[in-house]
Design a protein around this motif. Structure first.
Motif, PDB file in Angstrom:
ATOM      1  N   MET A  47       0.858  -1.175   0.000  1.00  6.94           N
ATOM      2  CA  MET A  47       0.000   0.000   0.000  1.00  6.94           C
ATOM      3  C   MET A  47       0.902   1.236   0.000  1.00  6.94           C
ATOM      4  SD  MET A  47      -3.143   0.923   2.467  1.00  6.94           S
ATOM      5  CE  MET A  47      -3.976  -0.472   1.771  1.00  6.94           C
ATOM      6  N   ASN A  48       1.040   1.814  -1.127  1.00  9.01           N
ATOM      7  CA  ASN A  48       1.899   2.987  -1.274  1.00  9.01           C
ATOM      8  C   ASN A  48       1.069   4.236  -1.471  1.00  9.01           C
ATOM      9  OD1 ASN A  48       4.118   1.241  -1.229  1.00  9.01           O
ATOM     10  ND2 ASN A  48       4.027   0.945  -3.439  1.00  9.01           N
ATOM     11  N   ASP A  49       1.741   5.369  -1.399  1.00 12.14           N
ATOM     12  CA  ASP A  49       1.113   6.655  -1.702  1.00 12.14           C
ATOM     13  C   ASP A  49      -0.150   6.916  -0.881  1.00 12.14           C
ATOM     14  OD1 ASP A  49       3.096   7.071  -3.660  1.00 12.14           O
ATOM     15  OD2 ASP A  49       1.921   5.975  -5.145  1.00 12.14           O
ATOM     16  N   ILE A  50      -0.031   6.766   0.421  1.00 14.12           N
ATOM     17  CA  ILE A  50      -1.158   7.064   1.300  1.00 14.12           C
ATOM     18  C   ILE A  50      -1.287   8.575   1.423  1.00 14.12           C
ATOM     19  CG2 ILE A  50      -1.993   6.938   3.673  1.00 14.12           C
ATOM     20  CD1 ILE A  50      -0.839   4.122   3.775  1.00 14.12           C
ATOM     21  N   VAL A  51      -2.499   9.071   1.196  1.00 14.85           N
ATOM     22  CA  VAL A  51      -2.775  10.497   1.250  1.00 14.85           C
ATOM     23  C   VAL A  51      -3.915  10.736   2.230  1.00 14.85           C
ATOM     24  CG1 VAL A  51      -3.589  12.489  -0.094  1.00 14.85           C
ATOM     25  CG2 VAL A  51      -2.065  10.811  -1.150  1.00 14.85           C
ATOM     26  N   ILE A  52      -3.737  11.728   3.106  1.00 15.07           N
ATOM     27  CA  ILE A  52      -4.831  12.186   3.960  1.00 15.07           C
ATOM     28  C   ILE A  52      -5.299  13.500   3.361  1.00 15.07           C
ATOM     29  CG2 ILE A  52      -5.499  12.985   6.252  1.00 15.07           C
ATOM     30  CD1 ILE A  52      -3.340  11.143   7.410  1.00 15.07           C
ATOM     31  N   ARG A  53      -6.569  13.545   2.984  1.00 14.49           N
ATOM     32  CA  ARG A  53      -7.097  14.745   2.324  1.00 14.49           C
ATOM     33  C   ARG A  53      -8.534  14.993   2.776  1.00 14.49           C
ATOM     34  NH1 ARG A  53     -10.883  13.017  -1.060  1.00 14.49           N
ATOM     35  NH2 ARG A  53     -10.666  11.029  -2.138  1.00 14.49           N
ATOM     36  N   GLU A  54      -9.022  16.206   2.486  1.00 16.43           N
ATOM     37  CA  GLU A  54     -10.407  16.525   2.819  1.00 16.43           C
ATOM     38  C   GLU A  54     -11.352  15.696   1.960  1.00 16.43           C
ATOM     39  OE1 GLU A  54     -11.777  20.495   3.652  1.00 16.43           O
ATOM     40  OE2 GLU A  54      -9.694  21.204   3.705  1.00 16.43           O
ATOM     41  N   ILE A  55     -12.491  15.377   2.552  1.00 13.14           N
ATOM     42  CA  ILE A  55     -13.497  14.569   1.857  1.00 13.14           C
ATOM     43  C   ILE A  55     -14.077  15.341   0.673  1.00 13.14           C
ATOM     44  CG2 ILE A  55     -15.434  15.350   3.305  1.00 13.14           C
ATOM     45  CD1 ILE A  55     -16.442  12.396   3.186  1.00 13.14           C
ATOM     46  N   LYS A  56     -14.421  14.583  -0.364  1.00 12.05           N
ATOM     47  CA  LYS A  56     -15.132  15.122  -1.522  1.00 12.05           C
ATOM     48  C   LYS A  56     -16.488  14.428  -1.593  1.00 12.05           C
ATOM     49  CE  LYS A  56     -10.808  15.371  -4.127  1.00 12.05           C
ATOM     50  NZ  LYS A  56     -10.061  14.742  -5.246  1.00 12.05           N
ATOM     51  N   LYS A  57     -17.422  15.052  -2.279  1.00 17.04           N
ATOM     52  CA  LYS A  57     -18.772  14.475  -2.388  1.00 17.04           C
ATOM     53  C   LYS A  57     -18.735  13.057  -2.949  1.00 17.04           C
ATOM     54  CE  LYS A  57     -23.453  15.367  -3.762  1.00 17.04           C
ATOM     55  NZ  LYS A  57     -24.438  16.388  -3.620  1.00 17.04           N
ATOM     56  N   GLU A  58     -17.862  12.833  -3.912  1.00 18.73           N
ATOM     57  CA  GLU A  58     -17.792  11.505  -4.534  1.00 18.73           C
ATOM     58  C   GLU A  58     -17.201  10.429  -3.607  1.00 18.73           C
ATOM     59  OE1 GLU A  58     -14.436  14.045  -6.444  1.00 18.73           O
ATOM     60  OE2 GLU A  58     -16.530  14.328  -5.880  1.00 18.73           O
ATOM     61  N   ASP A  59     -16.732  10.816  -2.413  1.00 18.41           N
ATOM     62  CA  ASP A  59     -16.217   9.857  -1.426  1.00 18.41           C
ATOM     63  C   ASP A  59     -17.321   9.280  -0.541  1.00 18.41           C
ATOM     64  OD1 ASP A  59     -13.571  10.429  -2.260  1.00 18.41           O
ATOM     65  OD2 ASP A  59     -13.411  12.072  -0.799  1.00 18.41           O
ATOM     66  N   ASN A  60     -18.515   9.864  -0.583  1.00 19.43           N
ATOM     67  CA  ASN A  60     -19.589   9.477   0.340  1.00 19.43           C
ATOM     68  C   ASN A  60     -19.823   7.967   0.412  1.00 19.43           C
ATOM     69  OD1 ASN A  60     -20.208  11.980   1.387  1.00 19.43           O
ATOM     70  ND2 ASN A  60     -21.959  12.327   0.049  1.00 19.43           N
ATOM     71  N   GLN A  61     -19.997   7.335  -0.716  1.00 24.29           N
ATOM     72  CA  GLN A  61     -20.322   5.912  -0.738  1.00 24.29           C
ATOM     73  C   GLN A  61     -19.179   5.079  -0.172  1.00 24.29           C
ATOM     74  OE1 GLN A  61     -21.535   4.504  -4.593  1.00 24.29           O
ATOM     75  NE2 GLN A  61     -22.110   2.503  -3.844  1.00 24.29           N
ATOM     76  N   GLN A  62     -17.949   5.415  -0.547  1.00 23.01           N
ATOM     77  CA  GLN A  62     -16.801   4.634  -0.074  1.00 23.01           C
ATOM     78  C   GLN A  62     -16.577   4.768   1.430  1.00 23.01           C
ATOM     79  OE1 GLN A  62     -12.990   4.005  -2.168  1.00 23.01           O
ATOM     80  NE2 GLN A  62     -13.758   5.537  -3.620  1.00 23.01           N
ATOM     81  N   ILE A  63     -16.648   5.988   1.976  1.00 22.41           N
ATOM     82  CA  ILE A  63     -16.377   6.150   3.405  1.00 22.41           C
ATOM     83  C   ILE A  63     -17.495   5.520   4.234  1.00 22.41           C
ATOM     84  CG2 ILE A  63     -17.304   8.508   3.645  1.00 22.41           C
ATOM     85  CD1 ILE A  63     -14.242   6.971   5.498  1.00 22.41           C
ATOM     86  N   ALA A  64     -18.734   5.597   3.780  1.00 23.52           N
ATOM     87  CA  ALA A  64     -19.835   4.930   4.483  1.00 23.52           C
ATOM     88  C   ALA A  64     -19.600   3.420   4.503  1.00 23.52           C
ATOM     89  CB  ALA A  64     -21.173   5.265   3.829  1.00 23.52           C
ATOM     90  N   ALA A  65     -19.163   2.873   3.394  1.00 19.42           N
ATOM     91  CA  ALA A  65     -18.885   1.431   3.316  1.00 19.42           C
ATOM     92  C   ALA A  65     -17.729   1.046   4.236  1.00 19.42           C
ATOM     93  CB  ALA A  65     -18.580   1.037   1.869  1.00 19.42           C
ATOM     94  N   VAL A  66     -16.703   1.877   4.304  1.00 19.89           N
ATOM     95  CA  VAL A  66     -15.562   1.619   5.189  1.00 19.89           C
ATOM     96  C   VAL A  66     -16.029   1.560   6.639  1.00 19.89           C
ATOM     97  CG1 VAL A  66     -13.461   2.659   6.172  1.00 19.89           C
ATOM     98  CG2 VAL A  66     -13.747   2.526   3.685  1.00 19.89           C
TER      99      VAL A  66
END
Length: 166
Positions: free
Chosen positions: A1-20
Motif C-alpha cells: 500500500m503505497n502513496d497514502i494520502v490524507i485529504r479533505e473529503i469530496k462528495k464523490e467519497d460518500n459511498q466509499q467512506i460509508a462502506a468503510v
C-alpha cells in the motif's frame, strides 16, 4: 500500500467512506445501535461536514478510501468544544501510524477553527484507539458531554487544545 494520502473529503467519497465505516463495525463485531453505524448522516459525510467549523478527512491509497476522521461542533453544547468524529480505518492500514497522523491533523484543524477543547466517545473494546487518544493527550471523563446519540459508547475523553497540540 503505497502513496497514502490524507485529504479533505469530496462528495464523490460518500459511498466509499460509508462502506468503510460499516465494514469496520461488521468486521470488528462492534454494536450497530447507539453508535456511528446507525447515524443517518453516514451516507452523506461530505454534506455533513460541509459547514462552518467542521471538516472531515479521508485516507486514500491508490484511489481507494481506507478510513477517515473529522471534527465538528459538539452537538447540544454551548461551550467551544468540537468532537472528534467517525474515526475508523480498515484493518489493512491499521498499525502503520496513520491513526495518530489523522488525530494530529484533526486536532490541528480544530485549533485553526478556534475550538478550545476536543471531545470524543468510543467503545470499551477499542483499546488501540484509546491508546492513540491518550498518546495524543486526551484524558478520560466520568460522564458524557453534549448529545451525540451514541448511547452505546460509554468511554468519554477530552483534550484541551493548544497551538502546538502537545
Amino acid at each position: 500500500m503505497n502513496d497514502i494520502v490524507i485529504r479533505e473529503i469530496k462528495k464523490e467519497d460518500n459511498q466509499q467512506i460509508a462502506a468503510v465505516i460499516r465494514e469496520v463495525f461488521i468486521a470488528d463485531n462492534f454494536p450497530k445501535t447507539g453508535t456511528a453505524f446507525a447515524d443517518t448522516q453516514l451516507d452523506f459525510m461530505f454534506e455533513t461536514y460541509d459547514k462552518t467549523r467542521a471538516t472531515y478527512f479521508v485516507v486514500e491509497s491508490e484511489g481507494k478510501i481506507n478510513g477517515g476522521a473529522g471534527v465538528s461542533q459538539l452537538e447540544s453544547s454551548i461551550e467551544n468544544i468540537c468532537e472528534l468524529q467517525k474515526m475508523y480505518f480498515l484493518q489493512e492500514i491499521r498499525g502503520k501510524g496513520i491513526g495518530f497522523q489523522m488525530i494530529q491533523k484533526c486536532l490541528q484543524e480544530a485549533t485553526e477553527l478556534g475550538y478550545e477543547k476536543c471531545y470524543l466517545e468510543t467503545l470499551p473494546e477499542m483499546l488501540t484507539a484509546q491508546h492513540l487518544y491518550k498518546k495524543a493527550g486526551f484524558e478520560y471523563l466520568c460522564a458524557p458531554m453534549g448529545n451525540t446519540g451514541h448511547a452505546t459508547c460509554p468511554v468519554w475523553m477530552i483534550k484541551e487544545l493548544t497551538i502546538d497540540n502537545e
